[in-house]
Write an enzyme that holds these catalytic residues in place. Structure first.
Site, PDB file in Angstrom:
ATOM      1  N   GLN A  39      -2.748   8.839 -14.510  1.00  0.00           N
ATOM      2  CA  GLN A  39      -2.785   8.482 -13.097  1.00  0.00           C
ATOM      3  C   GLN A  39      -1.431   8.127 -12.499  1.00  0.00           C
ATOM      4  O   GLN A  39      -1.168   8.442 -11.345  1.00  0.00           O
ATOM      5  CB  GLN A  39      -3.751   7.308 -12.905  1.00  0.00           C
ATOM      6  CG  GLN A  39      -4.076   6.988 -11.458  1.00  0.00           C
ATOM      7  CD  GLN A  39      -5.390   6.248 -11.351  1.00  0.00           C
ATOM      8  OE1 GLN A  39      -6.466   6.850 -11.363  1.00  0.00           O
ATOM      9  NE2 GLN A  39      -5.317   4.939 -11.259  1.00  0.00           N
TER      10      GLN A  39
ATOM     11  N   GLU B   8      -0.462   6.519  -3.474  1.00  0.00           N
ATOM     12  CA  GLU B   8       0.503   5.435  -3.655  1.00  0.00           C
ATOM     13  C   GLU B   8       1.932   5.865  -3.339  1.00  0.00           C
ATOM     14  O   GLU B   8       2.892   5.185  -3.702  1.00  0.00           O
ATOM     15  CB  GLU B   8       0.384   4.869  -5.067  1.00  0.00           C
ATOM     16  CG  GLU B   8      -0.995   4.258  -5.292  1.00  0.00           C
ATOM     17  CD  GLU B   8      -1.155   3.576  -6.636  1.00  0.00           C
ATOM     18  OE1 GLU B   8      -0.218   3.638  -7.456  1.00  0.00           O
ATOM     19  OE2 GLU B   8      -2.220   2.975  -6.857  1.00  0.00           O
TER      20      GLU B   8
ATOM     21  N   ASP C 105       0.424   4.519 -16.331  1.00  0.00           N
ATOM     22  CA  ASP C 105      -0.935   4.001 -16.160  1.00  0.00           C
ATOM     23  C   ASP C 105      -1.865   5.174 -16.416  1.00  0.00           C
ATOM     24  O   ASP C 105      -1.959   6.100 -15.608  1.00  0.00           O
ATOM     25  CB  ASP C 105      -1.148   3.441 -14.754  1.00  0.00           C
ATOM     26  CG  ASP C 105      -2.603   3.016 -14.514  1.00  0.00           C
ATOM     27  OD1 ASP C 105      -3.390   3.006 -15.482  1.00  0.00           O
ATOM     28  OD2 ASP C 105      -2.940   2.695 -13.352  1.00  0.00           O
TER      29      ASP C 105
ATOM     30  N   ASP D  94      -5.795  -3.433 -17.307  1.00  0.00           N
ATOM     31  CA  ASP D  94      -6.212  -3.481 -15.900  1.00  0.00           C
ATOM     32  C   ASP D  94      -7.732  -3.447 -15.849  1.00  0.00           C
ATOM     33  O   ASP D  94      -8.379  -4.479 -15.712  1.00  0.00           O
ATOM     34  CB  ASP D  94      -5.596  -2.308 -15.134  1.00  0.00           C
ATOM     35  CG  ASP D  94      -6.100  -2.202 -13.700  1.00  0.00           C
ATOM     36  OD1 ASP D  94      -6.680  -3.187 -13.197  1.00  0.00           O
ATOM     37  OD2 ASP D  94      -5.920  -1.142 -13.068  1.00  0.00           O
TER      38      ASP D  94
ATOM     39  N   LYS E 177      -4.578  -8.165 -10.054  1.00  0.00           N
ATOM     40  CA  LYS E 177      -5.005  -7.641  -8.755  1.00  0.00           C
ATOM     41  C   LYS E 177      -5.922  -8.671  -8.109  1.00  0.00           C
ATOM     42  O   LYS E 177      -7.012  -8.935  -8.620  1.00  0.00           O
ATOM     43  CB  LYS E 177      -5.751  -6.314  -8.927  1.00  0.00           C
ATOM     44  CG  LYS E 177      -4.888  -5.158  -9.407  1.00  0.00           C
ATOM     45  CD  LYS E 177      -5.735  -3.918  -9.633  1.00  0.00           C
ATOM     46  CE  LYS E 177      -4.883  -2.702  -9.992  1.00  0.00           C
ATOM     47  NZ  LYS E 177      -5.723  -1.531 -10.347  1.00  0.00           N
TER      48      LYS E 177
ATOM     49  N   ARG F 113      -3.265  -2.139  -4.739  1.00  0.00           N
ATOM     50  CA  ARG F 113      -4.347  -1.192  -4.973  1.00  0.00           C
ATOM     51  C   ARG F 113      -3.982   0.120  -4.296  1.00  0.00           C
ATOM     52  O   ARG F 113      -3.080   0.172  -3.461  1.00  0.00           O
ATOM     53  CB  ARG F 113      -5.686  -1.697  -4.396  1.00  0.00           C
ATOM     54  CG  ARG F 113      -6.206  -2.994  -4.966  1.00  0.00           C
ATOM     55  CD  ARG F 113      -6.311  -3.033  -6.477  1.00  0.00           C
ATOM     56  NE  ARG F 113      -7.183  -2.051  -7.100  1.00  0.00           N
ATOM     57  CZ  ARG F 113      -8.397  -2.308  -7.592  1.00  0.00           C
ATOM     58  NH1 ARG F 113      -8.904  -3.523  -7.503  1.00  0.00           N
ATOM     59  NH2 ARG F 113      -9.096  -1.368  -8.190  1.00  0.00           N
ATOM     60  N   SER F 114      -4.691   1.179  -4.645  1.00  0.00           N
ATOM     61  CA  SER F 114      -4.366   2.477  -4.045  1.00  0.00           C
ATOM     62  C   SER F 114      -4.693   2.497  -2.553  1.00  0.00           C
ATOM     63  O   SER F 114      -4.036   3.184  -1.772  1.00  0.00           O
ATOM     64  CB  SER F 114      -5.092   3.606  -4.773  1.00  0.00           C
ATOM     65  OG  SER F 114      -6.475   3.346  -4.835  1.00  0.00           O
TER      66      SER F 114
ATOM     67  N   LYS G 280       3.820  -3.908  -9.448  1.00  0.00           N
ATOM     68  CA  LYS G 280       3.439  -2.517  -9.181  1.00  0.00           C
ATOM     69  C   LYS G 280       3.047  -2.434  -7.720  1.00  0.00           C
ATOM     70  O   LYS G 280       2.075  -3.063  -7.312  1.00  0.00           O
ATOM     71  CB  LYS G 280       2.222  -2.122 -10.026  1.00  0.00           C
ATOM     72  CG  LYS G 280       2.530  -1.527 -11.367  1.00  0.00           C
ATOM     73  CD  LYS G 280       1.241  -1.120 -12.066  1.00  0.00           C
ATOM     74  CE  LYS G 280       0.503  -0.021 -11.329  1.00  0.00           C
ATOM     75  NZ  LYS G 280      -0.689   0.454 -12.080  1.00  0.00           N
TER      76      LYS G 280
END
EC number: 4.2.1.11
Length: 426
Positions: A163, A205, A242, A312, A337, A366-367, A388
């Site tokens: 990803q 992203e 990731d 995650d 997160k 988050r995306s 990130k």
């Protein structure tokens, strides 16, 4: 101290054009705080629940009017008059009001919006930056960015199974220099992909999402871009992955459809180990699936001494799942997160639990993001040392980098950039 006098909420758009919750809290002093809630694409099964309306006539069922209503009715009724500085009591009151283990009644998106807006309002009243209010006098460590410059998996419409392919400017002297280095490498990558005939469209992203055939090809392009920008691989810049492996895991097998490969857990670990031996990869997130605890134990045994292994989907910022992992010796780092757990208090508890166990922490977006830059402040507040927040394009990503630059300037001589201290063998 000031009491909460009003809480309002609205439906706004995230970076994918989907609705999300925004909350404003007003205190008796007149201070106000506003927070917008992000949303993920590759979500862990054990995350707190994001409440959606399910009304197909609005936003394809993704509306959040129910969550907004809970904010302005149920939650306001309980919190009106509460002292804003008592963050723990406020968050616990919302958890108790919800009454479910995963915040599914009120919605984690409703609860988190209030939790963060309360903290912001209190910081404003005290005339403190958010990172200082949450983190205290010792909040001065600027995190190393993990910049997702090639997107695959659920974040892009291309054949790449993994990803995120990230660069870490560990050799930079400051966070501002780290961001500059990332931008320069990103520009070189665009040029290299374009010259090779690949598209330079970007994913969720902000990273490029070319139709590359394998992780090896993606890493090769990134390595050339680092060198073309004038930096040394492994010294100035390291790599991170990731895998989001849960997304391609089924029936005990890891199916990399884009590469035409299929593995059991041991084979997947060997695949990752080979990549780490050939490229300066220092961190792998979600290398195996979220409930493959046996596989994670093997992954940690084989690679945990030389690589950062980040959980995650495995931990979902949940202190209880994290404690299970710590007890089993699973992984060695936590991805943080805020919307996975749903309150600021529980987020800080997860970070504290990780740090006490010797686990590293990575603050994360988050995306589906917004222009809210709260995670930049939280990364500094918690001394995570790593963040990130996507690539070097899309203002929902660069907003966080810009806030880190501001924080570093505010801190002046007290600011410290984490740099190579984050590496396992530094």
């Amino acid at each position: 101290m000031s009491a909460i006098v009003d809480i309002t909420s609205r439906e706004i758009l995230d970076s994918r054009g989907n609705p999300t919750v925004e909350v404003e809290v007003e205190l008796s002093s007149g201070a106000r705080g506003r927070a917008a809630v992000p949303s993920g694409a590759s979500t862990g099964a054990h995350e707190a629940v994001e409440l959606r309306d399910g009304d197909k006539s609005r936003y394809g069922g993704k509306g959040v009017l129910k969550a907004c209503s809970h904010v302005e009715n149920d939650i306001l009724e309980v919190l009106q008059g509460a002292e804003s500085e008592d963050q723990i009591a406020i968050d616990n009151a919302m958890i108790d009001l919800d009454g479910t283990p995963n915040k599914s009644r009120l919605g984690a998106n409703a609860i988190l919006g209030v939790s963060l807006a309360v903290a912001k309002a209190t910081a404003e009243e005290l005339e403190l930056p958010l990172y200082r209010y949450v983190g205290g006098a010792y909040a001065h460590l600027l995190p190393v960015p993990m910049m997702n410059i090639v997107n695959g998996g659920e974040h892009a419409d291309n054949p790449i199974d993994i990803q995120e392919f990230m660069i870490q400017p560990v050799g930079a002297p400051t966070v501002a220099d780290a961001i500059r280095m990332g931008s320069e490498i990103f520009a070189r990558l665009k040029k290299g992909l374009s010259e090779a005939g690949y598209n330079t469209n970007v994913g969720d992203e902000g990273g490029f999402a070319p139709n590359l055939k394998s992780a090896d090809e993606a890493l090769g392009f990134i390595a050339k871009s680092v060198e073309a920008a004038g930096y040394k691989l492994g010294e100035d810049v390291t790599f991170a992955l990731d895998c989001a492996a849960t997304e391609f895991y089924a029936d005990g097998r890891y199916n990399l459809k884009g590469e035409g490969k299929e593995f059991d857990a041991s084979g997947m670990i060997s695949y990752l180990e080979d990549l780490a031996n050939r490229y300066p990869i220092v961190s792998i997130e979600d290398g195996l699936a979220e409930d493959d605890w046996e596989g994670w134990a093997e992954l940690t045994t084989r690679l945990g001494k030389k690589l950062q292994l980040v959980g995650d989907d495995l931990f979902v910022t949940n202190p209880e799942r994290l404690r299970r992992g710590i007890k089993a010796g699973t992984g060695n780092a936590l991805l943080v997160k805020v919307n996975q757990i749903g309150t600021l208090t529980e987020t800080l508890e997860a970070v504290e639990t990780a740090h006490k166990a010797g686990y590293a922490c990575v603050m994360s977006h988050r995306s589906g993001e917004t222009e809210d830059s709260v995670i930049a402040d939280l990364a500094v507040a918690t001394n995570c040392g790593q963040i990130k927040t996507g690539s070097l394009s899309r203002s929902d990503r660069t907003a966080k980098y810009n806030q880190l630059i501001r924080i570093e300037q505010q801190l002046g001589s007290a600011a410290r950039y984490a740099g190579r201290s984050i590496l396992k063998n530094s």
